[in-house]
Design a protein around this motif. Structure first.
Motif, short mmCIF file in Angstrom:
data_model
loop_
_atom_site.label_atom_id
_atom_site.label_comp_id
_atom_site.label_asym_id
_atom_site.label_seq_id
_atom_site.Cartn_x
_atom_site.Cartn_y
_atom_site.Cartn_z
N ILE A 1 8.49 -1.69 55.98
CA ILE A 1 7.93 -0.44 55.47
C ILE A 1 6.84 -0.01 56.44
N ASN A 2 7.04 1.17 57.02
CA ASN A 2 6.09 1.63 58.04
C ASN A 2 5.19 2.73 57.46
N ILE A 3 3.88 2.56 57.69
CA ILE A 3 2.88 3.51 57.18
C ILE A 3 2.31 4.25 58.39
N PRO A 4 2.83 5.42 58.71
CA PRO A 4 2.33 6.13 59.88
C PRO A 4 1.08 6.97 59.59
N ASP A 5 0.19 6.97 60.56
CA ASP A 5 -0.89 7.96 60.56
C ASP A 5 -0.40 9.04 61.53
N LYS B 1 8.59 -8.61 49.57
CA LYS B 1 9.99 -8.63 50.06
C LYS B 1 10.12 -7.86 51.37
N ALA B 2 9.04 -7.28 51.87
CA ALA B 2 9.12 -6.48 53.11
C ALA B 2 7.94 -6.78 54.02
N ILE B 3 8.14 -6.45 55.28
CA ILE B 3 7.02 -6.53 56.23
C ILE B 3 6.39 -5.14 56.29
N PHE B 4 5.08 -5.08 56.20
CA PHE B 4 4.39 -3.79 56.30
C PHE B 4 3.98 -3.56 57.76
N SER B 5 4.21 -2.32 58.18
CA SER B 5 4.03 -1.92 59.57
C SER B 5 3.10 -0.71 59.62
N VAL B 6 2.47 -0.50 60.77
CA VAL B 6 1.69 0.73 60.93
C VAL B 6 2.05 1.40 62.26
N HIS B 7 1.82 2.70 62.29
CA HIS B 7 2.21 3.54 63.43
C HIS B 7 1.12 4.61 63.54
N CYS B 8 0.19 4.40 64.46
CA CYS B 8 -0.99 5.28 64.47
C CYS B 8 -1.03 6.18 65.70
N HIS B 9 -1.36 7.44 65.44
CA HIS B 9 -1.54 8.40 66.54
C HIS B 9 -3.03 8.52 66.87
N ASN B 10 -3.27 9.03 68.07
CA ASN B 10 -4.61 8.88 68.66
C ASN B 10 -5.43 10.17 68.69
N ASP B 11 -5.17 11.07 67.76
CA ASP B 11 -5.84 12.39 67.80
C ASP B 11 -7.36 12.28 67.77
N LEU B 12 -7.89 11.27 67.08
CA LEU B 12 -9.35 11.07 67.06
C LEU B 12 -9.74 9.85 67.91
N GLY B 13 -8.82 9.38 68.74
CA GLY B 13 -9.12 8.22 69.59
C GLY B 13 -9.22 6.93 68.79
N LEU B 14 -8.60 6.90 67.61
CA LEU B 14 -8.78 5.74 66.71
C LEU B 14 -7.48 4.95 66.48
N ALA B 15 -6.45 5.25 67.26
CA ALA B 15 -5.14 4.64 66.96
C ALA B 15 -5.18 3.11 67.03
N VAL B 16 -5.85 2.57 68.03
CA VAL B 16 -5.88 1.10 68.15
C VAL B 16 -6.78 0.53 67.06
N ALA B 17 -7.94 1.14 66.83
CA ALA B 17 -8.86 0.63 65.80
C ALA B 17 -8.19 0.68 64.42
N ASN B 18 -7.47 1.76 64.13
CA ASN B 18 -6.79 1.85 62.84
C ASN B 18 -5.70 0.78 62.71
N SER B 19 -4.97 0.55 63.81
CA SER B 19 -3.90 -0.46 63.76
C SER B 19 -4.50 -1.84 63.52
N LEU B 20 -5.62 -2.14 64.18
CA LEU B 20 -6.23 -3.47 64.01
C LEU B 20 -6.79 -3.63 62.60
N SER B 21 -7.33 -2.56 62.06
CA SER B 21 -7.84 -2.63 60.69
C SER B 21 -6.68 -2.90 59.73
N ALA B 22 -5.54 -2.29 60.02
CA ALA B 22 -4.36 -2.50 59.15
C ALA B 22 -3.84 -3.92 59.25
N VAL B 23 -3.83 -4.50 60.44
CA VAL B 23 -3.33 -5.90 60.52
C VAL B 23 -4.34 -6.85 59.87
#
Ligand code: KIV
Ligand code: ZN
Length: 367
Positions: free
Chosen positions: A167-171, A197-219
């Motif tokens: 299950i992917n949760i995109p920003d 029963k599922a692996i949770f995934s994230v997919h972050c875009h970088n419009d505010l320069g936060l894509a990596v920080a958001n992904s790390l917060s999610a993991v």
């Protein structure tokens, strides 16, 4: 796979290609896919099979060739899209269909013009159809970061029951901030009865320069797949950068306690290949893969690194595929770096006075 492993899902060939001006031919995509496989990327999103004949052929060629990574095709939650993805993946050693539909009020109302009930119905139908073609199905809630939590819980529970394993949760629009995004992931994991029963995934875009920080917060909150791209290529301001995610997890394993399967020495070769094929240069100060990422010019830093590398380096240049770190000689450089470079070039100084004299002359040029 261990609980501490984070699956690296690379979408350079799909979302990366959505950067205006970054389109690639089938053969170029195949070259990049081979490098991603060599880097031990877990999942390669090879394209969007129904988007064009060229996309279909690229996904098929990659699925026919790549053996050690899962090959994935994107598809909307539409029968024709899913069937085309299944066709392109028919010969894959390990194939995944990634189907998505938007779940935010703004997308459902204006873009899809559907009621929430219809969105759930379409999502479930799409996942079931994809599962009839492949065993590995991912479902994404497009614009999840602007979706309502209760609705997300409802649709996710339904698609997991229908057979989605990821299950992917995109920003999608790069709107989230780290604390909030991590909290959303925790709430989803805690509230959805079949979340285990599922692996949770994230997919972050970088419009505010936060894509990596958001992904790390999610993991940190429990997501175990990160979708990312080489050099952070991607729609608008790009996606979370693969090299930054992987090296942050590796370098700060003491804090995060997580790891990936990536062969990090293949990061710089992958970055160069993607840059040369797309024609998108890498900015010199880009983390990990920028030309200055391991370069030192100021005298204080050079002296520190020459005495003990870890004074100013948190990872080695070699660990990500550079030959070595780089001492740049310029007006800010110090005597120690100057003498070291001169010795590398075969010139030794017989006395401190001789070194001082040469160094003074060098500094006059460096202005
Ligand atoms: O950004 C996004 O929402 C996407 C989905 C299709 C996963 O790229
Ligand atoms: Zn995206």
């Amino acid at each position: 796979m261990s609980q501490n492993n984070v699956i690296i899902f690379d979408t350079t060939l799909r979302d990366g290609e959505q950067s205006p001006g970054a389109s690639m031919t089938r053969d170029e995509k195949l070259r990049i896919a081979r490098q991603l496989e060599k880097m031990r990327v877990d999942v390669i999103e090879a394209g969007f099979a129904i988007a064009s004949q060229g996309d279909f052929e690229a996904v098929k060629a990659i699925a026919d060739t790549i053996k050690d990574s899962t090959v994935c095709s994107l598809s909307r939650a539409l029968d024709a899209d899913i069937d085309r993805a299944g066709e392109a993946l028919a010969n894959a050693n390990s194939g995944r269909i990634h189907t998505f539909i938007a779940t935010s009020p703004i997308h459902m109302k204006y873009k899809l013009q559907m009621q929430p009930d219809q969105v759930v119905e379409n999502a479930v139908r799409a996942v079931k159809r994809a599962r009839s073609l492949v065993a590995d199905v991912e479902f994404s809630l497009e614009d999840a970061s602007r979706s309502e939590l209760d609705f997300m819980c409802r649709i996710i529970e339904a698609v997991i029951d229908a057979g989605a394993g990821t299950i992917n949760i995109p920003d999608t629009v790069g709107y989230a901030v780290p604390q909030e995004f991590g909290h959303t992931i925790s709430q989803l994991l805690n509230r959805i009865p079949n979340a285990d029963k599922a692996i949770f995934s994230v997919h972050c875009h970088n419009d505010l320069g936060l894509a990596v920080a958001n992904s790390l917060s999610a993991v940190a909150a429990g997501a175990r797949q990160v979708e990312c791209t080489v050099n952070g290529l991607g729609e608008r301001a790009g996606n979370a950068s693969l090299e930054e995610i992987v090296m942050a997890l590796r370098t700060r394993k003491d804090v995060m306690g997580l790891e990936t399967r990536i062969d990090t020495t293949q990061i710089v070769p992958a970055s160069r290949l993607v840059s040369s094929i797309t024609g998108f240069p890498v900015q010199p100060n880009k983390a990990i893969v920028g030309a200055n990422a391991f370069a030192h010019e100021s005298g204080i830093h050079q002296d520190g690194v020459l005495k003990h590398r870890e004074t100013y380096e948190i990872m080695t240049a070699e660990s990500v595929g550079w030959n070595t770190n780089r001492m740049v000689l310029g007006k800010l450089s110090g005597r120690n770096a100057f003498r070291t470079r001169m010795e590398e070039l075969g010139t030794t100084f017989s006395s401190d006075a001789e070194l001082n004299d040469a160094f003074a002359r060098f500094k006059r040029f460096g202005r």
